[in-house]
Scaffold this motif. Structure first.
Motif, PDB file in Angstrom:
ATOM      1  N   ARG A 171     -17.444 -27.771  45.460  1.00 21.94           N
ATOM      2  CA  ARG A 171     -18.294 -28.715  44.752  1.00 21.94           C
ATOM      3  C   ARG A 171     -18.051 -28.669  43.255  1.00 21.94           C
ATOM      4  NH1 ARG A 171     -23.064 -29.143  41.297  1.00 21.94           N
ATOM      5  NH2 ARG A 171     -24.227 -30.997  41.946  1.00 21.94           N
ATOM      6  N   CYS A 182     -26.954 -40.387  37.201  1.00 23.86           N
ATOM      7  CA  CYS A 182     -28.155 -39.804  36.591  1.00 23.86           C
ATOM      8  C   CYS A 182     -28.851 -40.771  35.646  1.00 23.86           C
ATOM      9  CB  CYS A 182     -27.788 -38.546  35.799  1.00 23.86           C
ATOM     10  SG  CYS A 182     -27.271 -37.222  36.846  1.00 23.86           S
ATOM     11  N   ARG A 213     -30.768 -32.441  49.193  1.00 30.98           N
ATOM     12  CA  ARG A 213     -31.148 -31.098  48.738  1.00 30.98           C
ATOM     13  C   ARG A 213     -32.444 -30.696  49.427  1.00 30.98           C
ATOM     14  NH1 ARG A 213     -29.671 -31.854  44.025  1.00 30.98           N
ATOM     15  NH2 ARG A 213     -27.830 -30.601  44.146  1.00 30.98           N
ATOM     16  N   PRO A 222     -36.093 -26.550  45.301  1.00 27.38           N
ATOM     17  CA  PRO A 222     -34.929 -26.333  46.174  1.00 27.38           C
ATOM     18  C   PRO A 222     -34.997 -24.926  46.774  1.00 27.38           C
ATOM     19  CG  PRO A 222     -34.250 -27.240  44.062  1.00 27.38           C
ATOM     20  CD  PRO A 222     -35.709 -26.883  43.922  1.00 27.38           C
ATOM     21  N   ASN A 235     -27.577 -25.890  49.224  1.00 22.22           N
ATOM     22  CA  ASN A 235     -28.047 -26.613  48.050  1.00 22.22           C
ATOM     23  C   ASN A 235     -27.068 -26.550  46.884  1.00 22.22           C
ATOM     24  OD1 ASN A 235     -30.294 -27.626  49.253  1.00 22.22           O
ATOM     25  ND2 ASN A 235     -31.750 -26.161  48.356  1.00 22.22           N
ATOM     26  N   ALA A 236     -26.107 -25.644  46.958  1.00 25.16           N
ATOM     27  CA  ALA A 236     -25.078 -25.564  45.915  1.00 25.16           C
ATOM     28  C   ALA A 236     -23.862 -26.389  46.277  1.00 25.16           C
ATOM     29  CB  ALA A 236     -24.689 -24.100  45.681  1.00 25.16           C
ATOM     30  N   ASP A 267     -28.821 -33.030  40.539  1.00 22.00           N
ATOM     31  CA  ASP A 267     -29.825 -32.035  40.881  1.00 22.00           C
ATOM     32  C   ASP A 267     -31.202 -32.577  40.499  1.00 22.00           C
ATOM     33  OD1 ASP A 267     -28.935 -29.854  38.110  1.00 22.00           O
ATOM     34  OD2 ASP A 267     -30.241 -31.604  38.173  1.00 22.00           O
ATOM     35  N   LEU A 268     -32.232 -31.865  40.895  1.00 20.06           N
ATOM     36  CA  LEU A 268     -33.575 -32.425  40.777  1.00 20.06           C
ATOM     37  C   LEU A 268     -34.023 -32.588  39.333  1.00 20.06           C
ATOM     38  CD1 LEU A 268     -35.542 -30.927  43.795  1.00 20.06           C
ATOM     39  CD2 LEU A 268     -34.250 -33.048  43.580  1.00 20.06           C
ATOM     40  N   THR A 269     -33.490 -31.724  38.452  1.00 23.71           N
ATOM     41  CA  THR A 269     -33.848 -31.874  37.034  1.00 23.71           C
ATOM     42  C   THR A 269     -33.330 -33.195  36.474  1.00 23.71           C
ATOM     43  OG1 THR A 269     -33.781 -29.481  36.785  1.00 23.71           O
ATOM     44  CG2 THR A 269     -33.686 -30.800  34.764  1.00 23.71           C
ATOM     45  N   ASP A 270     -32.059 -33.483  36.786  1.00 22.63           N
ATOM     46  CA  ASP A 270     -31.499 -34.773  36.342  1.00 22.63           C
ATOM     47  C   ASP A 270     -32.229 -35.937  37.013  1.00 22.63           C
ATOM     48  OD1 ASP A 270     -28.146 -33.414  36.209  1.00 22.63           O
ATOM     49  OD2 ASP A 270     -29.624 -33.721  34.607  1.00 22.63           O
ATOM     50  N   TYR A 271     -32.514 -35.764  38.277  1.00 20.36           N
ATOM     51  CA  TYR A 271     -33.198 -36.818  39.045  1.00 20.36           C
ATOM     52  C   TYR A 271     -34.554 -37.168  38.448  1.00 20.36           C
ATOM     53  CZ  TYR A 271     -36.106 -38.730  42.776  1.00 20.36           C
ATOM     54  OH  TYR A 271     -37.008 -39.491  43.493  1.00 20.36           O
TER      55      TYR A 271
END
Lengths: 312, 312
Positions: free
Chosen positions: B181, B198, B242, B250, B256-257, B263-267
DNA sequence: ACATTGGTGTAACATATGTAACGTAATGCC
DNA sequence: GGCATTACGTTACATATGTTACACCAATGT
């Protein structure tokens, strides 16, 4: 989303969540114009319904219908008491409340009142006030016999509770003959009383039926006058002591030429003509009164109101 | 007349007869100030009641409560169909209607979408439009196997129906390993796709549960990954591939990696995050989603809404 | 394909509503 | 009886609503 759902949603946000139409437009991605139309349509179509959690609303619907049907400026409908003996009291309360507000708001110069059990109960329920500028007058002569009621006390009672000026109509309701009536009303003292009586701002009367329940029938008619004769020529009841038929016209009977009270033409010129009466026995005279436009305001009970409205 | 009756009467004249407050004041011999207070009080006390003759209003109450409870900017509640097989269709219709208006009103620059049966049904129900200025993007990689659904077709379908630009996330949902990834997302082509993903104005996703009803569980998980292991570390479902726990965090699992999605922060930085899902099997993941504030708008069915609101 | 009709966006404006400030009267309490 | 509190009249003003005119676009009908 079809417009029906938009409509419901707009109505919900407006009536339940209390948003303004502009806020709803923003929230729902609509124009304020569309929101306004949806809200109006939702009410018009009955999707949104306004209801009243109060039995008083039933009376108000009757009042509204009475006004619409008979062109009344005001109608007051009180609940019909289970005990018919309490009807005058109920009408008296309703009338007093109405008069309280009317007097306070209109500040009339003079008020003419009739007499009867309903009038007496009205006095009892009036809110005391201080109105030295108002003249209280009798609209007509009084009964000269009968211990149930002192008709002259009615106007005095009104004047007292309102701290107003009191003017009696110091004469009997009927003269002994048409000639006697003519002789009386040409006396300058009576001529002035008549003129002033015709010029009141507000009249407050009840109507009488042609049964023996009526004070008028029991005590008021002169000797030699039979209520059967009045009925025979079409009388359904009296207003101001003058018997009228189902169309509201004075009947052809000598009694009507003996009445010491304004005639109906003069009476109609009074701007505010309040009539308070009820009970099924008064249906015919009440019908005649409102149909002929003899009242501008009617105070009655629920049963009587329904009967009036049920008529063709 | 006591103030209670005045209140009823004022309310009647306003709501039933359509008089203005000034007209009511004149009619009832009150001040407009008093009329205004009576009307407000009649509503507040429940004497006057506004009701809705439409089953849609029940859904709107749920929406309102969902918004209040979970701080959502919007909630859409569709009726729960009797046949569970029709749930995706019902959700798809509700979501399409919402997106239609949102897109028309907001004119977003770019929209990121997920995939799943609900997303597919949404496409089917969208109103065709011509929005060449809008970019439609996948929010994440797709499934590489499974004949039930071509996940890449979802974004293409949206782009087609809106006549918008189409940008595929041409990758699988999961890389083979965390290292793989990392290697992929540092390729400049993927780096740009990530950044653009994003930065969408609107994201439209559904969430997946941890049962075999989930496409993700049946076809998405890489070889060697067992859903039981994810449950064992607290997973209640997935968002953007995720897996998250009941608090919306998460879970600690290598999978999840490996996710090829923001990722959820960007989301969370996306201004408008729409989630459309329903069904009792998704209760846990829906609860986690709204509690953690991962959605700003929720589209669900009535049963699911009640279950969410019944929670503590 | 064209004409007609209906719906609605936009903007403006008149009217209605909701609220606040101030003063006065009524009411309640000590 | 005095004082504090509450209710409400009056007026002003900000905001909300309701409606209209015009233009444009979509839908419908021929």
């Amino acid at each position: 989303m079809e417009s029906h759902e938009l409509k419901i949603r707009a109505a919900w946000l407006y009536h339940v969540e209390g948003l303004t139409q502009a806020q709803i437009a923003e929230r729902m991605y609509l124009t304020r114009r569309r929101v306004n139309e949806f809200l109006a349509s939702a009410l018009e179509e009955g999707i949104v319904r306004v209801s009243f959690a109060s039995p008083l609303a039933a009376g108000m619907e009757l009042e509204s219908r009475l006004q619409g049907r008979f062109g009344l400026e005001a109608a007051v409908v009180v609940p019909t008491p289970a005990d018919p003996q309490l009807l005058h009291q109920a009408l008296g309360r309703g009338a007093a409340a109405y008069l309280d507000r009317l007097i306070q708001a209109r500040k009339p110069r003079s008020i003419g009142v009739g007499w009867g059990a309903t009038l007496r109960e009205t006095v009892t329920n009036m809110t005391p006030a201080s109105e030295p500028g108002i003249e209280l007058r009798s609209m007509m002569g009084g009964l000269t016999r009968g211990s149930e009621i002192n008709t002259f006390e009615i106007v005095r009672g009104f004047a007292q509770v309102l701290k107003a000026q009191c003017h009696y109509f110091a004469a009997p309701i009927y003269a002994e003959s048409p000639q006697s009536r003519d002789a009386i009303i040409t006396q300058s003292v009576f001529e002035r009383i008549f003129r002033q009586t015709c010029e009141v701002d507000i009249s407050y009367l009840s109507v009488g039926d042609v049964t023996r329940q009526s004070l008028q029938v029991r005590y008021g008619l002169p000797a030699g006058t039979d209520i059967g004769d009045l009925i025979a020529v079409g009388a359904v009841g009296d207003l101001l002591g003058r018997y009228i038929d189902a169309e509201g016209r004075p009947v052809a009977h000598p009694l009507n030429a003996q009445v010491l009270a304004p005639d109906l033409t003069d009476y109609r010129r009074i701007p505010c003509r309040i009539v308070a009466s009820g009970g099924i026995h008064k249906h015919a005279i009440l019908t005649a009164t409102v149909r002929a436009g003899l009242a501008t305001a009617l105070i009655t009970d629920e049963e009587s109101a329904r009967a009036l409205l049920a008529g063709g």
